[in-house]
Design a protein around this motif. Structure first.
Motif, PDB file in Angstrom:
ATOM      1  N   LEU A  91      12.004   3.280  -7.700  1.00 17.81           N
ATOM      2  CA  LEU A  91      11.057   2.196  -7.432  1.00 17.81           C
ATOM      3  C   LEU A  91      10.702   2.119  -5.957  1.00 17.81           C
ATOM      4  O   LEU A  91      11.525   2.410  -5.090  1.00 17.81           O
ATOM      5  CB  LEU A  91      11.647   0.848  -7.844  1.00 17.81           C
ATOM      6  CG  LEU A  91      11.936   0.602  -9.324  1.00 17.81           C
ATOM      7  CD1 LEU A  91      12.473  -0.815  -9.512  1.00 17.81           C
ATOM      8  CD2 LEU A  91      10.695   0.809 -10.183  1.00 17.81           C
ATOM      9  N   VAL A  92       9.473   1.703  -5.697  1.00 19.62           N
ATOM     10  CA  VAL A  92       9.082   1.257  -4.367  1.00 19.62           C
ATOM     11  C   VAL A  92       8.822  -0.234  -4.499  1.00 19.62           C
ATOM     12  O   VAL A  92       8.158  -0.687  -5.446  1.00 19.62           O
ATOM     13  CB  VAL A  92       7.838   2.006  -3.839  1.00 19.62           C
ATOM     14  CG1 VAL A  92       6.659   1.926  -4.791  1.00 19.62           C
ATOM     15  CG2 VAL A  92       7.433   1.473  -2.464  1.00 19.62           C
ATOM     16  N   ILE A  93       9.395  -1.026  -3.583  1.00 22.01           N
ATOM     17  CA  ILE A  93       9.334  -2.481  -3.662  1.00 22.01           C
ATOM     18  C   ILE A  93       8.487  -3.010  -2.516  1.00 22.01           C
ATOM     19  O   ILE A  93       8.707  -2.664  -1.349  1.00 22.01           O
ATOM     20  CB  ILE A  93      10.755  -3.081  -3.643  1.00 22.01           C
ATOM     21  CG1 ILE A  93      11.537  -2.576  -4.869  1.00 22.01           C
ATOM     22  CG2 ILE A  93      10.700  -4.604  -3.626  1.00 22.01           C
ATOM     23  CD1 ILE A  93      13.001  -2.967  -4.875  1.00 22.01           C
ATOM     24  N   VAL A  94       7.511  -3.856  -2.871  1.00 20.15           N
ATOM     25  CA  VAL A  94       6.516  -4.346  -1.912  1.00 20.15           C
ATOM     26  C   VAL A  94       6.417  -5.863  -2.036  1.00 20.15           C
ATOM     27  O   VAL A  94       6.424  -6.402  -3.153  1.00 20.15           O
ATOM     28  CB  VAL A  94       5.135  -3.714  -2.191  1.00 20.15           C
ATOM     29  CG1 VAL A  94       4.096  -4.227  -1.203  1.00 20.15           C
ATOM     30  CG2 VAL A  94       5.218  -2.195  -2.139  1.00 20.15           C
ATOM     31  N   THR A  95       6.325  -6.546  -0.912  1.00 22.33           N
ATOM     32  CA  THR A  95       6.118  -7.987  -0.939  1.00 22.33           C
ATOM     33  C   THR A  95       4.772  -8.341  -0.342  1.00 22.33           C
ATOM     34  O   THR A  95       4.225  -7.587   0.486  1.00 22.33           O
ATOM     35  CB  THR A  95       7.240  -8.728  -0.187  1.00 22.33           C
ATOM     36  OG1 THR A  95       7.159 -10.123  -0.475  1.00 22.33           O
ATOM     37  CG2 THR A  95       7.135  -8.533   1.315  1.00 22.33           C
ATOM     38  N   ALA A  96       4.231  -9.489  -0.755  1.00 21.13           N
ATOM     39  CA  ALA A  96       2.935  -9.943  -0.256  1.00 21.13           C
ATOM     40  C   ALA A  96       2.918 -11.464  -0.263  1.00 21.13           C
ATOM     41  O   ALA A  96       2.249 -12.101  -1.082  1.00 21.13           O
ATOM     42  CB  ALA A  96       1.804  -9.386  -1.125  1.00 21.13           C
ATOM     43  N   ASP A  97       3.674 -12.079   0.634  1.00 22.78           N
ATOM     44  CA  ASP A  97       3.685 -13.533   0.749  1.00 22.78           C
ATOM     45  C   ASP A  97       2.382 -14.003   1.373  1.00 22.78           C
ATOM     46  O   ASP A  97       1.995 -13.542   2.457  1.00 22.78           O
ATOM     47  CB  ASP A  97       4.863 -13.987   1.605  1.00 22.78           C
ATOM     48  CG  ASP A  97       6.192 -13.863   0.888  1.00 22.78           C
ATOM     49  OD1 ASP A  97       6.193 -13.682  -0.339  1.00 22.78           O
ATOM     50  OD2 ASP A  97       7.241 -13.946   1.557  1.00 22.78           O
ATOM     51  N   ASN A  98       1.693 -14.933   0.707  1.00 20.61           N
ATOM     52  CA  ASN A  98       0.439 -15.461   1.242  1.00 20.61           C
ATOM     53  C   ASN A  98       0.131 -16.800   0.591  1.00 20.61           C
ATOM     54  O   ASN A  98       0.628 -17.110  -0.498  1.00 20.61           O
ATOM     55  CB  ASN A  98      -0.707 -14.464   1.030  1.00 20.61           C
ATOM     56  CG  ASN A  98      -1.108 -14.317  -0.430  1.00 20.61           C
ATOM     57  OD1 ASN A  98      -2.060 -14.957  -0.897  1.00 20.61           O
ATOM     58  ND2 ASN A  98      -0.388 -13.476  -1.175  1.00 20.61           N
TER      59      ASN A  98
END
Length: 447
Positions: free
Chosen positions: A214-221
């Motif tokens: 897996l590649v794990i990505v975050t996008a808090d907005n």
């Protein structure tokens, strides 16, 4: 209702133009729903992963097989002093602008960058041995966020790449969405995925991390944040979890706490821990602040983080998210680093600290001067960190006192964090000011 009314008033008054936009509901996805199989794909091909992702995937700490004081012929010798003319193995021009830190995989050094004219976001690959350009791949043409949607200090290529040895993964804000792209060893695009909308207040900063396949990505907005696990081989979303409606900028960190793999991330007035295989929430603890930038780090059974805005806190939590100690010091952009016994940090306004990891006792603090965005690196017994004027500090990783080893100069600024190659350091620096500013990579090694 009150917040919506207040946003409308401020917008009409010309005082606030961002952060009150339409929210986009986050559609959560479970592993059961996606059917994505998670596998441990590590094999002989990953043996060349020298520095494969943000902070090396090791929280910025390197312990070489032989210390710098070892007199044997195969001892690793990393310079502690240099200039643009001395202890430089090579230097290379970097087109455009970016805060993407270098990674090192096999015989390649990779960074992300971006230009306004033409409007492009791209990945550059350089030869580790001599700095020659190996390839350039344009990931996005057009679609760059407007100037008012990106902080004046930021760029359109802030994220550091992540690699499993055969693929390079990069993330960008483009067309008001977050895109994840995988490239092959020769720069060919393998897949590209839009993972969700992004209401930008100051731009996008987090870097992807890897866990098994897996590649794990975050996008808090503020429009609706999320954390996503994707199959690195296909780009298919394995799981997605909502993160609330907060503008924050920290990268997730894969840590092992008491032998359990966890993905931890700060922001939204909390630190949260997730199961990297499923995205399920393990624990969350109220702490730090609404917005954070730094990446959490861990020892075997404790995790450390600092920030933020508007509140400030540096703290230690145990493997279950229980608070062990905290203080009112804030490192907003730079991340912490630890040697396992001591915790080191440099604040944005140039004050270096050393705390005890067990109880948070402050051993010392020292004003270095200048402003800092880059995160520190520990190699053996020294801390390496750069300021926004191009000064590179090397000081002892020692609890007894602050001891400066050297202060060096490369270029005129440094936003990115260095990469370790095994026998050298790679720095991304700015040369000049204003419209004439350009960027270079420097490979620092013993002559």
């Amino acid at each position: 209702m009150i917040k919506s009314f207040l946003c409308s008033v401020l917008v009409l008054a010309g005082l606030l133009t961002l952060g009150c936009g339409k929210r986009t509901p986050v559609v959560e996805v479970s592993v059961d729903q996606s059917g994505v199989t998670i596998e441990d794909i590590a094999d002989a091909e990953t043996a060349d992963l020298v520095w494969p992702q943000w902070r090396g995937g090791v929280g910025g700490r390197v312990v070489t097989e032989t210390s710098s004081t070892d007199s044997t012929s195969d001892a690793v010798s990393i310079p502690t002093s240099w200039s643009a003319e001395s202890n430089v193995r090579w230097q290379a021009d970097v087109p455009g602008r970016g805060h993407s830190s270098p990674i090192v995989v096999g015989d390649l050094v990779l960074i992300g960058s971006s230009t306004q004219e033409p409007p492009e976001q791209f990945v550059m690959a350089y030869d580790l041995n001599d700095g020659s350009e190996r390839w350039k791949t344009v990931v996005h043409s057009g679609g760059l966020p407007s100037g008012r949607a990106v902080h004046a200090k930021a760029t359109n290529a802030n994220s550091t790449l992540a690699s499993d040895g055969t693929r390079f993964v990069t993330t960008h804000l483009n067309g008001e969405h977050i895109w994840v792209t995988a490239l092959g060893l020769d720069g060919e695009q393998l897949w590209q995925k839009d993972i969700g909308a992004f209401a930008s207040r100051f731009g996008y900063a987090p870097s992807p991390i890897l866990y098994k396949s897996l590649v794990i990505v975050t996008a808090d907005n503020g429009g609706g944040g999320y954390l996503v696990g994707m199959d690195i081989r296909s780009g298919e979303i394995a799981w997605r979890r909502s993160r609330g409606n907060n503008d924050s900028y920290s990268s997730p960190a894969l840590v092992a706490l008491d032998g359990t793999d966890q993905v931890v991330i700060t922001g939204g007035n909390r630190m949260a821990s997730y199961d990297p295989a499923t995205g399920d929430l393990i624990w969350e603890t109220e702490c730090i602040s609404d917005a954070t930038c730094g990446t959490a780090i861990a020892t075997g059974d404790h995790v450390f983080a600092s920030g933020g805005y508007p509140d400030k806190e540096t703290l230690c939590l145990d493997a279950n998210g229980e608070k062990v100690w905290s203080n009112r010091t804030k490192l907003y952009e730079p991340s912490l680093v630890t040697d396992g016994t001591n915790l080191f940090g440099i604040t944005d306004d140039g004050i270096a600290y050393c705390w005890d990891v067990v109880d948070g006792t402050q051993h010392w603090k020292k004003r270095l001067g200048g402003k800092f965005s880059s995160s520190p690196l520990i190699i053996n017994d020294n801390v390496y960190v750069s300021d926004l004027s191009g000064n590179d500090y090397v000081f002892k990783a020692d609890a007894d006192k602050y001891e400066l080893v050297s202060k060096n100069q490369l270029g005129d600024d440094c936003y990115a964090s260095p990469a370790f190659t095994g026998d050298a350091l790679i720095y991304r620096v700015g040369i000049g000011k204003g419209p004439q500013r350009s960027e270079k990579l420097f490979c620092i090694a013993a002559e």
